[in-house]
Write an enzyme that holds these catalytic residues in place. Structure first.
Site, PDB file in Angstrom:
ATOM      1  N   GLY A   1       0.831  -1.216   0.000  1.00 46.53           N
ATOM      2  CA  GLY A   1       0.000   0.000   0.000  1.00 46.53           C
ATOM      3  C   GLY A   1       0.858   1.256   0.000  1.00 46.53           C
ATOM      4  N   ALA A   2       1.875   1.288  -0.882  1.00 44.11           N
ATOM      5  CA  ALA A   2       2.837   2.401  -0.867  1.00 44.11           C
ATOM      6  C   ALA A   2       2.506   3.478  -1.895  1.00 44.11           C
ATOM      7  CB  ALA A   2       4.245   1.862  -1.102  1.00 44.11           C
ATOM      8  N   SER A   3       1.329   3.401  -2.524  1.00 50.15           N
ATOM      9  CA  SER A   3       1.001   4.397  -3.551  1.00 50.15           C
ATOM     10  C   SER A   3       0.298   5.609  -2.958  1.00 50.15           C
ATOM     11  CB  SER A   3       0.107   3.760  -4.624  1.00 50.15           C
ATOM     12  OG  SER A   3      -1.115   3.334  -4.043  1.00 50.15           O
TER      13      SER A   3
ATOM     14  N   ARG B   1      -1.585  -1.569  -6.213  1.00 55.18           N
ATOM     15  CA  ARG B   1      -2.151  -1.832  -7.544  1.00 55.18           C
ATOM     16  C   ARG B   1      -1.768  -0.710  -8.496  1.00 55.18           C
ATOM     17  NH1 ARG B   1      -8.102  -2.140  -5.406  1.00 55.18           N
ATOM     18  NH2 ARG B   1      -7.141  -0.326  -4.410  1.00 55.18           N
TER      19      ARG B   1
ATOM     20  N   GLU C   1       6.246   5.951  -6.980  1.00 61.23           N
ATOM     21  CA  GLU C   1       7.439   6.807  -6.821  1.00 61.23           C
ATOM     22  C   GLU C   1       7.048   8.239  -6.506  1.00 61.23           C
ATOM     23  OE1 GLU C   1      10.726   6.464  -9.387  1.00 61.23           O
ATOM     24  OE2 GLU C   1      10.595   4.292  -9.514  1.00 61.23           O
TER      25      GLU C   1
ATOM     26  N   ASP D   1      -1.658  -6.725  -6.178  1.00 64.72           N
ATOM     27  CA  ASP D   1      -2.977  -6.625  -5.550  1.00 64.72           C
ATOM     28  C   ASP D   1      -2.993  -7.660  -4.422  1.00 64.72           C
ATOM     29  OD1 ASP D   1      -5.623  -6.907  -4.796  1.00 64.72           O
ATOM     30  OD2 ASP D   1      -6.412  -6.656  -6.829  1.00 64.72           O
TER      31      ASP D   1
ATOM     32  N   ASN E   1       0.685  -2.754   5.374  1.00 63.96           N
ATOM     33  CA  ASN E   1      -0.049  -1.484   5.474  1.00 63.96           C
ATOM     34  C   ASN E   1      -1.259  -1.408   4.547  1.00 63.96           C
ATOM     35  OD1 ASN E   1      -0.232   1.631   5.804  1.00 63.96           O
ATOM     36  ND2 ASN E   1       0.094   1.328   3.604  1.00 63.96           N
TER      37      ASN E   1
ATOM     38  N   TYR F   1     -14.987  -3.331   8.952  1.00 57.17           N
ATOM     39  CA  TYR F   1     -13.623  -2.769   8.994  1.00 57.17           C
ATOM     40  C   TYR F   1     -13.067  -2.914  10.421  1.00 57.17           C
ATOM     41  CZ  TYR F   1      -9.887   0.790   8.761  1.00 57.17           C
ATOM     42  OH  TYR F   1      -8.678   1.458   8.829  1.00 57.17           O
TER      43      TYR F   1
ATOM     44  N   THR G   1      -5.214  11.008   4.864  1.00 53.87           N
ATOM     45  CA  THR G   1      -4.747  10.241   3.703  1.00 53.87           C
ATOM     46  C   THR G   1      -5.896  10.187   2.685  1.00 53.87           C
ATOM     47  OG1 THR G   1      -5.595   8.108   4.470  1.00 53.87           O
ATOM     48  CG2 THR G   1      -3.394   8.728   5.251  1.00 53.87           C
TER      49      THR G   1
HETATM   50  P1  NDP Z   1      -4.814   5.280   1.617  1.00 54.31           P
HETATM   51  O1  NDP Z   1      -6.132   5.042   0.989  1.00 54.31           O
HETATM   52  O2  NDP Z   1      -4.178   6.618   1.450  1.00 54.31           O
HETATM   53  O3  NDP Z   1      -3.782   4.150   1.164  1.00 54.31           O
HETATM   54  C1  NDP Z   1      -4.179   2.803   1.100  1.00 54.31           C
HETATM   55  C2  NDP Z   1      -3.107   2.051   0.357  1.00 54.31           C
HETATM   56  O4  NDP Z   1      -3.497   0.666   0.320  1.00 54.31           O
HETATM   57  C3  NDP Z   1      -2.937   2.519  -1.058  1.00 54.31           C
HETATM   58  O5  NDP Z   1      -1.569   2.564  -1.393  1.00 54.31           O
HETATM   59  C4  NDP Z   1      -3.637   1.461  -1.883  1.00 54.31           C
HETATM   60  O6  NDP Z   1      -2.983   1.297  -3.135  1.00 54.31           O
HETATM   61  C5  NDP Z   1      -3.388   0.225  -1.016  1.00 54.31           C
HETATM   62  N1  NDP Z   1      -4.329  -0.835  -1.312  1.00 54.31           N
HETATM   63  C6  NDP Z   1      -5.674  -0.855  -1.179  1.00 54.31           C
HETATM   64  N2  NDP Z   1      -6.173  -2.007  -1.635  1.00 54.31           N
HETATM   65  C7  NDP Z   1      -5.117  -2.737  -2.092  1.00 54.31           C
HETATM   66  C8  NDP Z   1      -4.988  -3.999  -2.705  1.00 54.31           C
HETATM   67  N3  NDP Z   1      -6.054  -4.780  -2.986  1.00 54.31           N
HETATM   68  N4  NDP Z   1      -3.746  -4.431  -3.021  1.00 54.31           N
HETATM   69  C9  NDP Z   1      -2.668  -3.659  -2.786  1.00 54.31           C
HETATM   70  N5  NDP Z   1      -2.730  -2.452  -2.211  1.00 54.31           N
HETATM   71  C10 NDP Z   1      -3.948  -1.994  -1.878  1.00 54.31           C
HETATM   72  O7  NDP Z   1      -5.033   4.965   3.155  1.00 54.31           O
HETATM   73  P2  NDP Z   1      -4.078   5.003   4.440  1.00 54.31           P
HETATM   74  O8  NDP Z   1      -2.706   5.374   4.110  1.00 54.31           O
HETATM   75  O9  NDP Z   1      -4.805   5.780   5.449  1.00 54.31           O
HETATM   76  O10 NDP Z   1      -4.174   3.480   4.880  1.00 54.31           O
HETATM   77  C11 NDP Z   1      -3.052   2.680   5.170  1.00 54.31           C
HETATM   78  C12 NDP Z   1      -3.405   1.723   6.297  1.00 54.31           C
HETATM   79  O11 NDP Z   1      -3.638   2.478   7.484  1.00 54.31           O
HETATM   80  C13 NDP Z   1      -4.674   0.912   6.048  1.00 54.31           C
HETATM   81  O12 NDP Z   1      -4.466  -0.407   6.485  1.00 54.31           O
HETATM   82  C14 NDP Z   1      -5.709   1.627   6.930  1.00 54.31           C
HETATM   83  O13 NDP Z   1      -6.733   0.750   7.318  1.00 54.31           O
HETATM   84  C15 NDP Z   1      -4.836   2.043   8.093  1.00 54.31           C
HETATM   85  N6  NDP Z   1      -5.367   3.127   8.920  1.00 54.31           N
HETATM   86  C16 NDP Z   1      -5.701   4.345   8.369  1.00 54.31           C
HETATM   87  C17 NDP Z   1      -6.215   5.346   9.170  1.00 54.31           C
HETATM   88  C18 NDP Z   1      -6.661   6.657   8.606  1.00 54.31           C
HETATM   89  O14 NDP Z   1      -7.377   7.414   9.308  1.00 54.31           O
HETATM   90  N7  NDP Z   1      -6.268   7.018   7.400  1.00 54.31           N
HETATM   91  C19 NDP Z   1      -6.366   5.155  10.623  1.00 54.31           C
HETATM   92  C20 NDP Z   1      -5.948   3.863  11.088  1.00 54.31           C
HETATM   93  C21 NDP Z   1      -5.463   2.909  10.272  1.00 54.31           C
HETATM   94  P3  NDP Z   1      -3.706   1.008  -4.539  1.00 54.31           P
HETATM   95  O15 NDP Z   1      -5.078   1.597  -4.474  1.00 54.31           O
HETATM   96  O16 NDP Z   1      -2.804   1.673  -5.532  1.00 54.31           O
HETATM   97  O17 NDP Z   1      -3.688  -0.469  -4.654  1.00 54.31           O
END
Ligand code: NDP
Length: 260
Positions: free
Chosen positions: A13-15, A38, A44, A76, A103, A171, A208
């Site tokens: 989840g680094a995007s 994904r 980057e 994914d 993450n 969730y 985020t």
């Molecule tokens: P974002 O939506 O900003 O980032 C989520 C990331 O997860 C994206 O990089 C997305 O990439 C990736 N992701 C989602 N689905 C998939 C998949 N099927 N395969 C691979 N990657 C996936 O959210 P956050 O940075 O906030 O979330 C990061 C983590 O922190 C999560 O686990 C969230 O539950 C947790 N969290 C967030 C909080 C908040 O308030 N924001 C609070 C507490 C926990 P892409 O879509 O490109 O695949």
């Protein structure tokens, strides 16, 4: 953190958001990063933006380490075949991983009595099963290479401690499962007489993209509430990784000051 310099971390989840911030923080401390999502084309740019944002907020920590490399890969985590192909690539190209940051995650407005099964299932597939498959593959890879100081970090949530509303109960259930899996993995390490570590981080509201696909939510209104920035969570990752070999940070709850 010096002992991690030149070693390899997988960040899922680094995007975007927290994953992008953790990726730049580890990279700038000398760790080579396999950054996956994904939307591979966004990785980057998102990591660079997270670094710039932290600098703008005066929250960037300098490191003397030579920065690690960043490998952006498509994966994914709801698809087991994607995860297995990723670990095969890591093994063939880099040997393996020493740190795993689980993450990748998503939240759906999917209530207890009115949601589609699909909306429940995807939250369990990504937040729980994807995390579990990545963990299994990372630990098996470390064991096969004789790496006994690896560190797995799960990103759970304060929603894993408290059901905030019935509308995101699945969730909350998923994030609660992540906490149970943390203790399960710790017990696995004890049974294997291993020095590996597992840490669970539970952030409160963090600014985020996570809430962007909530219908009927005004994002500007949401962030009038107290919130964390992604690098605040990244700081906790650095803290957990930086502890001496005999100290395992099991769980950290991070709330913005003033959270209700
Ligand atoms: P974002 O939506 O900003 O980032 C989520 C990331 O997860 C994206 O990089 C997305 O990439 C990736 N992701 C989602 N689905 C998939 C998949 N099927 N395969 C691979 N990657 C996936 O959210 P956050 O940075 O906030 O979330 C990061 C983590 O922190 C999560 O686990 C969230 O539950 C947790 N969290 C967030 C909080 C908040 O308030 N924001 C609070 C507490 C926990 P892409 O879509 O490109 O695949």
């Amino acid at each position: 953190m010096e002992r991690w310099s030149g070693r390899v971390a997988l960040v899922t989840g680094a995007s975007s958001g927290i994953g992008a911030a953790v990726a730049y923080q580890l990279q700038d401390h000398g760790v080579h990063i396999v950054a996956v999502a994904r939307r591979v084309d966004k990785i980057e740019e998102a990591v660079a933006k997270a670094r710039t944002d932290a600098k703008t907020r005066g929250r960037y920590h300098e490191s003397k380490a030579k920065p690690g490399k960043l490998y952006a890969k498509k994966c994914d985590v709801s698809k087991e075949e994607d995860i297995l192909a990723l670990f095969k690539w890591i093994k063939e190209t880099l040997g393996g991983v020493d740190i795993l940051i689980n993450n990748a995650g998503l939240v759906k407005m999917a209530g207890t009595t009115n949601a589609s099964t699909e909306d429940w299932k995807i939250q369990l597939d990504v937040n729980v099963l994807g995390l579990s498959i990545c963990t299994r593959e990372a630990v098996q890879n470390m064991r096969a290479r004789g790496v006994d100081d690896g560190h797995i970090i799960h990103i759970s949530s304060t929603a894993g401690h408290e059901v905030l509303t019935c509308h995101i109960a699945m969730y909350c259930a998923a994030k609660s499962a992540v906490r149970a899996l943390t203790e399960g993995l710790r017990k696995d390490f004890v049974e294997h007489k291993s020095n590996m570590k597992v840490t669970c981080l539970c952030p409160g509201l963090t600014r985020t993209e996570l809430a962007n696909n909530f219908p009927n939510i005004n994002i500007e209104e949401l962030y009038k509430l107290p919130y964390l920035n992604p690098e605040d969570v990244g700081d906790a990752v650095l803290y957990a990784l930086g502890t001496p070999p005999h100290v395992q940070i099991h769980e950290i709850i991070i709330k913005p000051v003033g959270e209700q």
